[in-house]
Design a protein around this motif. Structure first.
Motif, PDB file in Angstrom:
ATOM      1  N   VAL A 482     -13.012   8.646  26.970  1.00 42.62           N
ATOM      2  CA  VAL A 482     -13.486   8.527  25.591  1.00 42.62           C
ATOM      3  C   VAL A 482     -13.931   9.871  25.019  1.00 42.62           C
ATOM      4  O   VAL A 482     -13.609  10.221  23.878  1.00 42.62           O
ATOM      5  CB  VAL A 482     -14.630   7.495  25.509  1.00 42.62           C
ATOM      6  CG1 VAL A 482     -15.230   7.483  24.109  1.00 42.62           C
ATOM      7  CG2 VAL A 482     -14.114   6.119  25.867  1.00 42.62           C
ATOM      8  N   LYS A 483     -14.686  10.631  25.807  1.00 39.31           N
ATOM      9  CA  LYS A 483     -15.190  11.903  25.292  1.00 39.31           C
ATOM     10  C   LYS A 483     -14.039  12.868  25.005  1.00 39.31           C
ATOM     11  O   LYS A 483     -14.065  13.612  24.016  1.00 39.31           O
ATOM     12  CB  LYS A 483     -16.156  12.525  26.300  1.00 39.31           C
ATOM     13  CG  LYS A 483     -16.896  13.738  25.737  1.00 39.31           C
ATOM     14  CD  LYS A 483     -17.895  14.292  26.742  1.00 39.31           C
ATOM     15  CE  LYS A 483     -19.002  13.286  27.007  1.00 39.31           C
ATOM     16  NZ  LYS A 483     -20.023  13.825  27.921  1.00 39.31           N
ATOM     17  N   ALA A 484     -13.006  12.852  25.856  1.00 40.82           N
ATOM     18  CA  ALA A 484     -11.846  13.715  25.626  1.00 40.82           C
ATOM     19  C   ALA A 484     -11.092  13.280  24.370  1.00 40.82           C
ATOM     20  O   ALA A 484     -10.609  14.111  23.599  1.00 40.82           O
ATOM     21  CB  ALA A 484     -10.933  13.696  26.845  1.00 40.82           C
ATOM     22  N   ILE A 509     -12.135   3.127  20.141  1.00 35.58           N
ATOM     23  CA  ILE A 509     -12.675   1.771  19.960  1.00 35.58           C
ATOM     24  C   ILE A 509     -11.958   0.793  20.870  1.00 35.58           C
ATOM     25  O   ILE A 509     -12.573  -0.110  21.457  1.00 35.58           O
ATOM     26  CB  ILE A 509     -12.536   1.345  18.486  1.00 35.58           C
ATOM     27  CG1 ILE A 509     -13.287   2.335  17.573  1.00 35.58           C
ATOM     28  CG2 ILE A 509     -13.043  -0.075  18.273  1.00 35.58           C
ATOM     29  CD1 ILE A 509     -13.065   2.102  16.089  1.00 35.58           C
ATOM     30  N   THR A 510     -10.660   0.981  21.029  1.00 34.17           N
ATOM     31  CA  THR A 510      -9.871   0.075  21.868  1.00 34.17           C
ATOM     32  C   THR A 510     -10.297   0.132  23.328  1.00 34.17           C
ATOM     33  O   THR A 510     -10.406  -0.902  23.991  1.00 34.17           O
ATOM     34  CB  THR A 510      -8.376   0.427  21.764  1.00 34.17           C
ATOM     35  OG1 THR A 510      -7.984   0.394  20.395  1.00 34.17           O
ATOM     36  CG2 THR A 510      -7.518  -0.534  22.563  1.00 34.17           C
ATOM     37  N   VAL A 511     -10.554   1.341  23.835  1.00 33.03           N
ATOM     38  CA  VAL A 511     -10.828   1.484  25.268  1.00 33.03           C
ATOM     39  C   VAL A 511     -12.307   1.328  25.611  1.00 33.03           C
ATOM     40  O   VAL A 511     -12.657   1.065  26.762  1.00 33.03           O
ATOM     41  CB  VAL A 511     -10.312   2.841  25.792  1.00 33.03           C
ATOM     42  CG1 VAL A 511      -8.828   2.966  25.568  1.00 33.03           C
ATOM     43  CG2 VAL A 511     -11.048   4.007  25.153  1.00 33.03           C
ATOM     44  N   ASP A 512     -13.198   1.504  24.626  1.00 26.51           N
ATOM     45  CA  ASP A 512     -14.628   1.416  24.922  1.00 26.51           C
ATOM     46  C   ASP A 512     -15.369   0.987  23.652  1.00 26.51           C
ATOM     47  O   ASP A 512     -15.582   1.787  22.744  1.00 26.51           O
ATOM     48  CB  ASP A 512     -15.150   2.770  25.417  1.00 26.51           C
ATOM     49  CG  ASP A 512     -16.608   2.705  25.843  1.00 26.51           C
ATOM     50  OD1 ASP A 512     -17.242   1.636  25.722  1.00 26.51           O
ATOM     51  OD2 ASP A 512     -17.121   3.743  26.305  1.00 26.51           O
ATOM     52  N   LYS A 513     -15.769  -0.289  23.609  1.00 24.17           N
ATOM     53  CA  LYS A 513     -16.440  -0.828  22.418  1.00 24.17           C
ATOM     54  C   LYS A 513     -17.734  -0.096  22.112  1.00 24.17           C
ATOM     55  O   LYS A 513     -18.161  -0.004  20.953  1.00 24.17           O
ATOM     56  CB  LYS A 513     -16.724  -2.319  22.627  1.00 24.17           C
ATOM     57  CG  LYS A 513     -15.484  -3.201  22.511  1.00 24.17           C
ATOM     58  CD  LYS A 513     -14.951  -3.189  21.089  1.00 24.17           C
ATOM     59  CE  LYS A 513     -13.745  -4.110  20.940  1.00 24.17           C
ATOM     60  NZ  LYS A 513     -13.183  -4.043  19.573  1.00 24.17           N
ATOM     61  N   SER A 514     -18.400   0.430  23.159  1.00 26.41           N
ATOM     62  CA  SER A 514     -19.672   1.116  22.928  1.00 26.41           C
ATOM     63  C   SER A 514     -19.489   2.403  22.130  1.00 26.41           C
ATOM     64  O   SER A 514     -20.451   2.958  21.589  1.00 26.41           O
ATOM     65  CB  SER A 514     -20.361   1.430  24.261  1.00 26.41           C
ATOM     66  OG  SER A 514     -19.618   2.378  25.008  1.00 26.41           O
ATOM     67  N   GLU A 516     -17.726   2.577  19.442  1.00 26.88           N
ATOM     68  CA  GLU A 516     -17.319   2.220  18.082  1.00 26.88           C
ATOM     69  C   GLU A 516     -18.144   2.920  17.007  1.00 26.88           C
ATOM     70  O   GLU A 516     -17.579   3.392  16.009  1.00 26.88           O
ATOM     71  CB  GLU A 516     -17.370   0.706  17.901  1.00 26.88           C
ATOM     72  CG  GLU A 516     -16.798   0.257  16.556  1.00 26.88           C
ATOM     73  CD  GLU A 516     -16.598  -1.245  16.488  1.00 26.88           C
ATOM     74  OE1 GLU A 516     -16.268  -1.736  15.395  1.00 26.88           O
ATOM     75  OE2 GLU A 516     -16.774  -1.929  17.528  1.00 26.88           O
ATOM     76  N   PRO A 517     -19.488   3.007  17.138  1.00 27.30           N
ATOM     77  CA  PRO A 517     -20.253   3.713  16.094  1.00 27.30           C
ATOM     78  C   PRO A 517     -19.794   5.160  15.902  1.00 27.30           C
ATOM     79  O   PRO A 517     -19.627   5.624  14.770  1.00 27.30           O
ATOM     80  CB  PRO A 517     -21.698   3.634  16.606  1.00 27.30           C
ATOM     81  CG  PRO A 517     -21.718   2.430  17.488  1.00 27.30           C
ATOM     82  CD  PRO A 517     -20.381   2.395  18.143  1.00 27.30           C
ATOM     83  N   ASP A 518     -19.601   5.881  17.031  1.00 23.83           N
ATOM     84  CA  ASP A 518     -19.159   7.275  16.926  1.00 23.83           C
ATOM     85  C   ASP A 518     -17.755   7.357  16.333  1.00 23.83           C
ATOM     86  O   ASP A 518     -17.470   8.212  15.485  1.00 23.83           O
ATOM     87  CB  ASP A 518     -19.157   7.939  18.312  1.00 23.83           C
ATOM     88  CG  ASP A 518     -20.563   8.148  18.848  1.00 23.83           C
ATOM     89  OD1 ASP A 518     -21.499   8.265  18.033  1.00 23.83           O
ATOM     90  OD2 ASP A 518     -20.721   8.190  20.079  1.00 23.83           O
ATOM     91  N   ALA A 519     -16.873   6.469  16.771  1.00 22.95           N
ATOM     92  CA  ALA A 519     -15.502   6.481  16.275  1.00 22.95           C
ATOM     93  C   ALA A 519     -15.444   6.131  14.794  1.00 22.95           C
ATOM     94  O   ALA A 519     -14.694   6.741  14.015  1.00 22.95           O
ATOM     95  CB  ALA A 519     -14.646   5.516  17.086  1.00 22.95           C
ATOM     96  N   THR A 520     -16.264   5.148  14.385  1.00 18.96           N
ATOM     97  CA  THR A 520     -16.287   4.736  12.972  1.00 18.96           C
ATOM     98  C   THR A 520     -16.782   5.877  12.095  1.00 18.96           C
ATOM     99  O   THR A 520     -16.230   6.151  11.020  1.00 18.96           O
ATOM    100  CB  THR A 520     -17.188   3.500  12.801  1.00 18.96           C
ATOM    101  OG1 THR A 520     -16.688   2.443  13.626  1.00 18.96           O
ATOM    102  CG2 THR A 520     -17.194   3.037  11.350  1.00 18.96           C
ATOM    103  N   ALA A 521     -17.838   6.561  12.575  1.00 17.70           N
ATOM    104  CA  ALA A 521     -18.363   7.699  11.812  1.00 17.70           C
ATOM    105  C   ALA A 521     -17.313   8.800  11.708  1.00 17.70           C
ATOM    106  O   ALA A 521     -17.158   9.438  10.660  1.00 17.70           O
ATOM    107  CB  ALA A 521     -19.626   8.235  12.489  1.00 17.70           C
ATOM    108  N   ALA A 522     -16.573   9.014  12.794  1.00 12.95           N
ATOM    109  CA  ALA A 522     -15.536  10.042  12.784  1.00 12.95           C
ATOM    110  C   ALA A 522     -14.403   9.673  11.833  1.00 12.95           C
ATOM    111  O   ALA A 522     -13.874  10.529  11.111  1.00 12.95           O
ATOM    112  CB  ALA A 522     -14.995  10.246  14.197  1.00 12.95           C
ATOM    113  N   LEU A 523     -14.031   8.392  11.811  1.00 17.79           N
ATOM    114  CA  LEU A 523     -12.972   7.942  10.899  1.00 17.79           C
ATOM    115  C   LEU A 523     -13.395   8.093   9.448  1.00 17.79           C
ATOM    116  O   LEU A 523     -12.586   8.436   8.573  1.00 17.79           O
ATOM    117  CB  LEU A 523     -12.599   6.489  11.198  1.00 17.79           C
ATOM    118  CG  LEU A 523     -11.780   6.268  12.483  1.00 17.79           C
ATOM    119  CD1 LEU A 523     -11.777   4.796  12.866  1.00 17.79           C
ATOM    120  CD2 LEU A 523     -10.349   6.777  12.277  1.00 17.79           C
ATOM    121  N   LEU A 524     -14.673   7.823   9.167  1.00 24.04           N
ATOM    122  CA  LEU A 524     -15.190   7.998   7.810  1.00 24.04           C
ATOM    123  C   LEU A 524     -15.134   9.465   7.408  1.00 24.04           C
ATOM    124  O   LEU A 524     -14.711   9.806   6.290  1.00 24.04           O
ATOM    125  CB  LEU A 524     -16.623   7.470   7.720  1.00 24.04           C
ATOM    126  CG  LEU A 524     -17.311   7.634   6.355  1.00 24.04           C
ATOM    127  CD1 LEU A 524     -16.537   6.877   5.268  1.00 24.04           C
ATOM    128  CD2 LEU A 524     -18.765   7.130   6.423  1.00 24.04           C
TER     129      LEU A 524
END
Length: 626
Positions: A482-484, A509-514, A516-524
């Motif tokens: 996830v971090k990579a 988000i697909t590989v690690d639901k936890s 999701e907040p970081d990924a959502t912020a990045a997508l925004l």
């Protein structure tokens, strides 16, 4: 051959030069090259490939008429010929005849035309008026031969070592040299006599002829040598201003001493001058690698030599300064020079402001933009602990220390130094071999964090493609790290590859639901960035298709949109933290807008990532400007 006999040794492969010589030798036929000894030589040694031969040559017809000669009594200049066997171009008869001669020998070689200048593909030009189609006699006196040190590839500067020197170091520009020198012409006339004391000069300042300088640049301390220099390299100098008309000069040189003077940047701004020699061999015994260094030093302003702003012997209670190189603890110019010092050496360094204190915490009495002078003595150094013999736990403890130093440098904004620490560890890890699964997991986690730290450093210095490559080294082994994914997504976004960035953030988000907040912020953030760049691109390309032919090169060149986006590119601000595994985490707050250069048919200038969308919205899939 019996079963007990060893297999025959493989035939040594011949070099191209050896193969060419062997093929050329096939032209010899019985009677085509004949030798008669007129005067016997001394000893039993004969010249070999790599030797320089010095000789007189007189060429006669079979009737005894002199065609040409190096000897004065036969109309020559009295200047012997020089050849380096295996390197110099020469007629076939010489190539085969010279290696048969002893020192001091005089011999007559009778050669058929095909063995001298009438040879097919003869490598040397025929002299004017030379009877190349006649059988000829070549009288050769072998004056001397010796193992040659070829200084110039054209063989115009060659050295004969008379007495070996001491050590490995040789002088180079702009070293200061002390040498005893005499010189004579090739026919033996003295043109520079010895004097009571040696000569002093600086390499690179045209104070001695170019060829002599090249030869001295190959000498070690205390070496004695003869340097043969042809006219091409007999340039004018303060030592010998009158050299015109001389075909060749032989210099007898004893290199008494030289002072190491190094132009560290190659532009004359950062100069290190050794004033007291150290112990050991340069550069093998210098602290080239990161080490714990112990030095005494005195610092002063270059224009005011009496304005000492720091002296360890006074301001540090007489105690030397100790620091670890590679950690940004002293000015860059200071460290660069100390890395090239030997223990016990004393050097004087003059340093420009950008390598002194303009990019380093400045002492109160050193003004901004000041050029400084340091007098430095390297007392000694300790190299880092060798990992040989350490167990896995001890190795990882040592690695954590180096990684922590890298993390500190990263937080201080010294990204190149931090990256060097991480990359050094990764090289060392190539020799670490975990013994069980548990050690393997610890090792893999540590190595992954180092790759991601390298990626973070590249990201900070704007090398987004290299940052992505570092992330790929983790993702190749673990595609769901996830971090990579996050770090690579950020590098894609900063590099303007929005689709790839979106794929990485969504995969998180697909590989690690936890995550999701970081990924959502990045997508925004990604969406906002895309909109900002598209808006600026629209502004830049506004009116593009209203231009007349011939005006396209000026479109957007000075537009405000292009200027704003260009100014934003490369600027970055980030909040930095260190994870429990030792990796450096950067959370984007205001990453730069980014444009990339792309060549497309008919378009001159920048093409922004969102330009394709603009063209599509105009109903244009391809745009060609005539």
């Amino acid at each position: 051959m019996s079963h007990d006999d060893p297999p025959p040794a493989a035939a040594k492969k011949k070099s191209p030069a050896e193969e060419a010589a062997e093929k050329r030798r096939e032209k010899l036929t019985p009677g085509s090259l004949m030798k008669a000894v007129i005067r016997s030589g001394s000893g039993d040694a004969t010249p070999a490939d790599g030797d320089q031969v010095i000789l007189h040559c007189t060429t006669r017809t079979m009737g005894g008429i002199v065609v040409n000669s190096t000897r004065r009594e036969h109309g020559g200049k009295g200047v012997p010929l020089r050849f380096v066997l295996g390197r110099s171009k020469m007629i076939l008869g010489f190539a085969e005849g010279f290696p048969t001669m002893l020192k001091g020998e005089i011999a007559m070689f009778k050669m058929e035309p095909k063995i001298h200048y009438a040879e097919d593909d003869c490598p040397v030009a025929t002299p004017d008026g030379f009877p190349k189609d006649d059988e000829l006699q070549f009288e050769i006196e072998m004056l001397d031969f010796f193992k040659a040190k070829v200084i110039s590839e054209d063989l115009e500067v060659v050295k004969k070592i008379v007495d070996e020197g001491k050590g490995w170091e040789t002088p180079r520009e702009p070293y200061e040299v002390t040498a005893r020198i005499t010189a004579r012409t090739a026919d033996g006339k003295d043109i520079l006599l010895s004097k009571e004391g040696p000569y002093f000069f600086t390499l690179g300042k045209s104070e001695v002829p170019k060829g002599l300088e090249m030869g001295i640049g190959s000498m070690a301390r205390k070496e004695k040598a003869t340097i043969y220099v042809s006219s091409t390299y007999l340039t004018g100098s303060s030592l010998m201003p009158q050299l015109e008309g001389l075909e060749e000069v032989h210099f007898e040189v004893e290199l008494v001493q030289f002072t190491q003077v190094r132009d560290m940047l190659g532009d004359g701004r950062l100069i290190k001058r050794r004033v007291v020699d150290g112990r050991g061999e340069f550069p093998m015994d210098c602290p080239l690698h990161d080490s714990l260094l112990t030095v005494h030093y005195k610092g002063m302003l270059l224009d005011e030599p009496k304005s000492v702003f720091y002296d360890t012997k006074i301001d540090n209670d007489g105690e030397p300064l100790e620091f670890c190189s590679g950690e940004g603890l002293v000015p860059e110019g200071f460290e660069m020079c100390v890395r090239l010092m030997l223990p016990g050496e004393k050097s004087v360094v003059t340093c420009p402001p950008d390598f002194a204190y303009d990019k380093f915490p400045r002492p109160a009495n050193v003004p901004e933009g000041a050029h400084v002078r340091w007098e430095i003595e390297l007392l000694g150094f300790e190299v880092p602990k060798d990992w040989t013999g350490l167990n896995f736990k001890e190795i990882m403890e040592e690695a954590d220390k180096i990684k922590s130093t890298g993390n500190r440098l990263f937080k201080e904004g010294k990204f190149e130094l931090a990256k060097a620490k991480y990359e050094k560890l990764l090289r060392e890890y190539n020799h670490v071999h975990p013994q069980d699964d548990e050690e393997g997991k610890i090792f893999a986690s540590s190595r992954n964090s180092l790759h991601l730290n390298v990626a973070a450093c590249y990201q900070k210095i704007g090398e987004y493609r290299k940052s992505i490559e570092a992330c790929n080294k983790v993702l190749d082994a673990n595609p769901v790290h996830v971090k990579a994914l996050y770090r690579r997504g950020m590098s894609y976004m900063l590099g303007g590859d929005f689709d790839d960035a979106k794929n990485d953030f969504e995969k998180m988000i697909t590989v690690d639901k936890s995550s999701e907040p970081d990924a959502t912020a990045a997508l925004l953030k990604l969406k906002q960035r895309e909109q900002e760049i598209e808006k600026k691109a629209r502004k830049q390309f506004k009116g593009l298709f209203d231009k007349k032919p011939g005006e396209i090169s000026e479109v957007g060149a000075e537009s405000e949109g292009a200027k704003n986006v260009g100014d934003a590119a490369g600027s970055s601000e980030a909040v930095t933290s260190t994870d429990r595994d030792g990796s450096v985490e950067s959370s984007p707050r205001a990453e730069p807008d980014y444009a990339f250069e792309e060549e497309r048919p008919g378009i001159i200038g920048r093409v922004w990532p969102s330009a394709r969308r603009i063209f599509s919205s105009l109903g244009l899939n391809r745009c060609t400007i005539l």
